[in-house]
Design a protein around this motif. Structure first.
Motif, mmCIF file in Angstrom:
data_model
loop_
_atom_site.group_PDB
_atom_site.id
_atom_site.type_symbol
_atom_site.label_atom_id
_atom_site.label_comp_id
_atom_site.label_asym_id
_atom_site.label_seq_id
_atom_site.Cartn_x
_atom_site.Cartn_y
_atom_site.Cartn_z
ATOM 1 N N ALA A 181 0.827 -1.211 0.000
ATOM 2 C CA ALA A 181 0.000 0.000 0.000
ATOM 3 C C ALA A 181 0.862 1.263 0.000
ATOM 4 N N ILE A 182 1.944 1.257 0.781
ATOM 5 C CA ILE A 182 2.841 2.425 0.837
ATOM 6 C C ILE A 182 3.496 2.656 -0.527
ATOM 7 N N LEU A 206 2.449 1.674 -3.418
ATOM 8 C CA LEU A 206 1.449 2.063 -4.417
ATOM 9 C C LEU A 206 1.007 3.512 -4.257
ATOM 10 N N ASP A 207 0.901 3.972 -3.021
ATOM 11 C CA ASP A 207 0.508 5.370 -2.807
ATOM 12 C C ASP A 207 1.483 6.318 -3.499
ATOM 13 N N GLU A 208 2.792 6.054 -3.352
ATOM 14 C CA GLU A 208 3.779 6.902 -4.008
ATOM 15 C C GLU A 208 3.723 6.733 -5.523
ATOM 16 N N VAL A 238 1.123 5.991 -7.362
ATOM 17 C CA VAL A 238 -0.067 6.697 -7.864
ATOM 18 C C VAL A 238 0.206 8.191 -7.950
ATOM 19 N N SER A 239 0.828 8.739 -6.911
ATOM 20 C CA SER A 239 1.130 10.170 -6.897
ATOM 21 C C SER A 239 2.045 10.561 -8.052
ATOM 22 N N ASP A 279 0.327 10.327 -11.485
ATOM 23 C CA ASP A 279 -0.513 11.506 -11.741
ATOM 24 C C ASP A 279 0.326 12.675 -12.257
ATOM 25 N N GLN A 287 -2.745 1.209 -11.996
ATOM 26 C CA GLN A 287 -4.136 0.836 -11.706
ATOM 27 C C GLN A 287 -4.280 -0.679 -11.588
ATOM 28 N N ARG A 330 -2.989 -1.796 -8.298
ATOM 29 C CA ARG A 330 -3.994 -1.412 -7.290
ATOM 30 C C ARG A 330 -5.162 -2.398 -7.291
ATOM 31 N N CYS A 332 -6.596 -4.636 -4.170
ATOM 32 C CA CYS A 332 -8.012 -4.695 -3.766
ATOM 33 C C CYS A 332 -8.507 -6.139 -3.720
#
Length: 468
Positions: free
Chosen positions: A277-278, A280-282, A284-285, A288, A300, A303, A307
Motif C-alpha cells: 500500500a505504501i 502504491l501510494d507513491e 499513484v502520486s 498523476d 491501476q 492497485r 483490492c
C-alpha cells in the motif's frame, strides 16, 4: 559461434591431416573465391559479419564503406547468388533474406579476419541491430506489435550475435544492454525467459555497464520483469530494488513510479499488504504527475490486485476495467490480454459469469494473436474455475487436465490458481473427486493445444481475433 569456429578450424587451416572430403571442400571454396572480382570478394567476406539470414537493407547498411559503395551491393549480391556462394529465400510478404552455408560462412569469416576487418564490421553489425531494436521497441507495445514481434523472430540469431559482439569487443557493452533491454517485450511474449535472463545477467555484470545510468536502470527493470514472469520473486525484487534506487538518483519519475508499482506487486506476492500500500501510494502520486497513460494503466492494475487480495472484488473489477480500456485505446494486444484476464476472474467471483466468459475469451484470443503460447495455461485455469462457479465440475476437470498437459509441454511449473478471485471460487467449491471427475481430467490430459483452446471456448475450432 565459438562452436562454429572450432568446427571450421580444420577446414580453414588446410592441414595435411585433414580428411580428403574436407580438403576437397576447402579446395572448391578456394577455387570459387579465386574467380571472384575484388568487389565481389569484399562483399563476400563482409557478409560474414552477420549470423544466418540478412536482408538487402541490412547488408547495405553494414557492408558498404571504403571501397564498396551501397549502389554496388545489389548487383554484387546477385552475382554471389549466381555463383552459389550465397543463397536467397523470399518468404511470403517479407523481404528476401540472403544466407550462407555454414562451411562458406566459416571461410568468409577467415577472409574477414585476414583483411583486418573483423572487429570493424562486427561493430557495424552491432550498431545496425541496436538501431533496429531501438526502432522496434515502441512498435512492440502498439498496434504493429505482431509485425515487429515477427521481425524480431526472424532476426533472433543476429540479435544474439550482436550481443556477443558487445560482450567481447571493448567499449560496446552498453550497446548490447540497450539492445537486449529494448526487446524485453519480445522475450516475454514469446517465452524466451531462460535465454533472455541469462543474457541480461551477463550484460549487467559487465564492468562497462556498472555506471548508474538510465541504460543500467532500464536493463535492471527488464531483468526484474523477466524474473517475475519466470516466478523468481527474490531475483525480481533484487533487480527492481536497484532499478528504483538508480531511477531516484536520475530523477526519472516515470521509472520511479514503474519500479514502485512492480515492487508493490512483489509485496503482494508475500502478503505484505502494508508495504504494498505504501509503495502504491507513491506510485499513484508520481503517475498523476507524469500523466502517462501506459504508466497509469500499470499502476491501476497493481492497485486492482491489492483490492482483490483485500477481498474488495468490486473495486478490483472497476480498476481492471479502467486499465483494460486504456490498453485497448493504446492497441497494446499483449497488455489487454493480461488485463482482460484480470477483468474475467474478478467478474467471475462476483457471479457475473457472462462478463467473465467474454473477457477470458478475449484474453485467450489476444495472447494467440501475438504468438504467445505459455500464457494460455492461465486462461485454461481461469476457464476451469469458471466452470466450477457454474457447477459444471466435469468440464472443470477436463480444463484443468488440459492446462496441466500444456504446462508440462511448455516446461512451466504446475501450480494451483493463485489470484485471490480464483482462490475464493475454489475455496467455495465442493471436493472435486470421484470416478467421473478423474475420467474427465484424463480426457483433458490427452488434449492437444488447439483442442484445449476449442474446449475452453465451447468451440469446434478457433481463430484468434483482435477485439478492436
Amino acid at each position: 559461434m565459438e562452436r562454429l569456429d572450432e568446427r571450421f578450424h580444420l577446414l580453414t587451416t588446410g592441414s595435411r591431416t585433414a580428411v580428403p572430403r574436407q580438403q576437397t571442400l576447402r579446395a572448391l571454396i578456394d577455387w570459387s573465391h579465386d574467380l571472384l572480382s575484388e568487389p565481389e570478394r569484399t562483399l563476400f567476406r563482409r557478409l560474414a559479419a552477420f549470423a544466418q539470414g540478412r536482408t538487402l537493407e541490412a547488408i547495405e547498411a553494414v557492408c558498404a564503406g571504403d571501397d564498396l559503395q551501397r549502389s554496388q551491393i545489389m548487383d554484387l549480391l546477385a552475382r554471389l547468388v549466381d555463383k552459389s556462394l550465397v543463397q536467397v529465400e523470399k518468404p511470403s510478404q517479407r523481404d528476401a533474406r540472403y544466407f550462407m552455408l555454414e562451411s562458406i560462412w566459416g571461410y568468409a569469416s577467415e577472409k574477414l579476419a585476414e583483411a583486418g576487418e573483423h572487429d570493424h564490421f562486427r561493430r557495424r553489425h552491432l550498431d545496425y541491430f541496436a538501431g533496429v531494436c531501438d526502432n522496434a521497441a515502441p512498435h512492440l507495445l502498439g498496434p504493429k506489435q505482431w509485425e515487429y514481434l515477427e521481425r524480431m523472430a526472424f532476426e533472433e540469431t543476429n540479435l544474439r550475435y550482436a550481443v556477443e559482439t558487445s560482450l567481447n569487443l571493448p567499449g560496446e557493452a552498453a550497446k548490447g544492454l540497450r539492445l537486449w533491454t529494448s526487446i524485453e517485450r519480445y522475450i516475454e511474449v514469446r517465452g524466451h525467459f531462460r535465454e533472455g535472463r541469462a543474457q541480461l545477467d551477463k550484460l549487467l555484470a559487465h564492468p562497462e555497464n556498472a555506471a548508474r545510468d538510465s541504460i543500467r536502470a532500464y536493463g535492471l527493470a527488464a531483468a526484474g520483469r523477466l524474473a517475475w514472469v519466470a516466478d523468481d520473486m527474490p531475483e525480481a525484487h533484487t533487480r527492481h530494488s536497484e532499478a528504483l534506487t538508480i531511477f531516484r538518483e536520475l530523477g526519472d519519475l516515470r521509472g520511479v513510479a514503474q519500479a514502485l508499482a512492480d515492487l508493490a506487486f512483489l509485496a503482494l506476492d508475500t502478503q505484505d499488504l502494508p508495504c504494498a500500500a505504501i509503495l502504491l501510494d507513491e506510485a499513484v502520486s508520481l503517475a498523476d504527475q507524469v500523466a502517462d497513460a501506459r504508466l497509469t494503466a500499470h499502476v491501476q492494475h497493481v492497485r486492482a490486485v491489492l483490492c482483490a487480495v483485500e477481498g474488495n472484488f468490486v473495486q478490483a473489477l472497476a480498476l481492471e476495467v479502467e486499465s483494460l480500456a486504456i490498453y485497448l485505446d493504446l492497441d497494446d494486444a499483449w497488455q489487454w490480454t493480461i488485463l482482460a484476464w484480470g477483468v474475467g476472474v474478478n467478474a467471475m467471483v462476483l457471479g457475473q459469469h457472462a462478463m467473465s466468459r467474454e473477457h477470458l475469451a478475449q484474453s485467450l484470443s489476444g495472447g494467440l494473436v501475438v504468438g504467445n503460447r505459455w500464457g494460455m495455461t492461465y486462461q485454461l485455469d481461469a476457464f476451469a474455475t469458471l466452470a466450477i462457479a457454474e457447477r459444471d465440475f466435469e468440464r472443470a476437470a477436463r480444463l484443468f487436465g488440459a492446462s496441466e498437459t500444456q504446462r508440462t509441454r511448455l516446461g512451466l511449473v504446475p501450480h494451483a490458481p493463485e489470484h485471490p478471485a480464483l482462490k475464493a471460487v475454489m475455496t467455495a467449491a465442493p471436493d472435486l473427486t470421484g470416478s467421473n471427475i478423474e475420467a474427465a481430467r484424463c480426457e483433458g490430459l490427452d488434449l492437444g493445444f488447439d483442442a484445449a483452446v476449442a474446449l475452453a471456448l465451447h468451440s469446434d475450432s478457433f481463430t484468434p481475433t483482435n477485439p478492436k
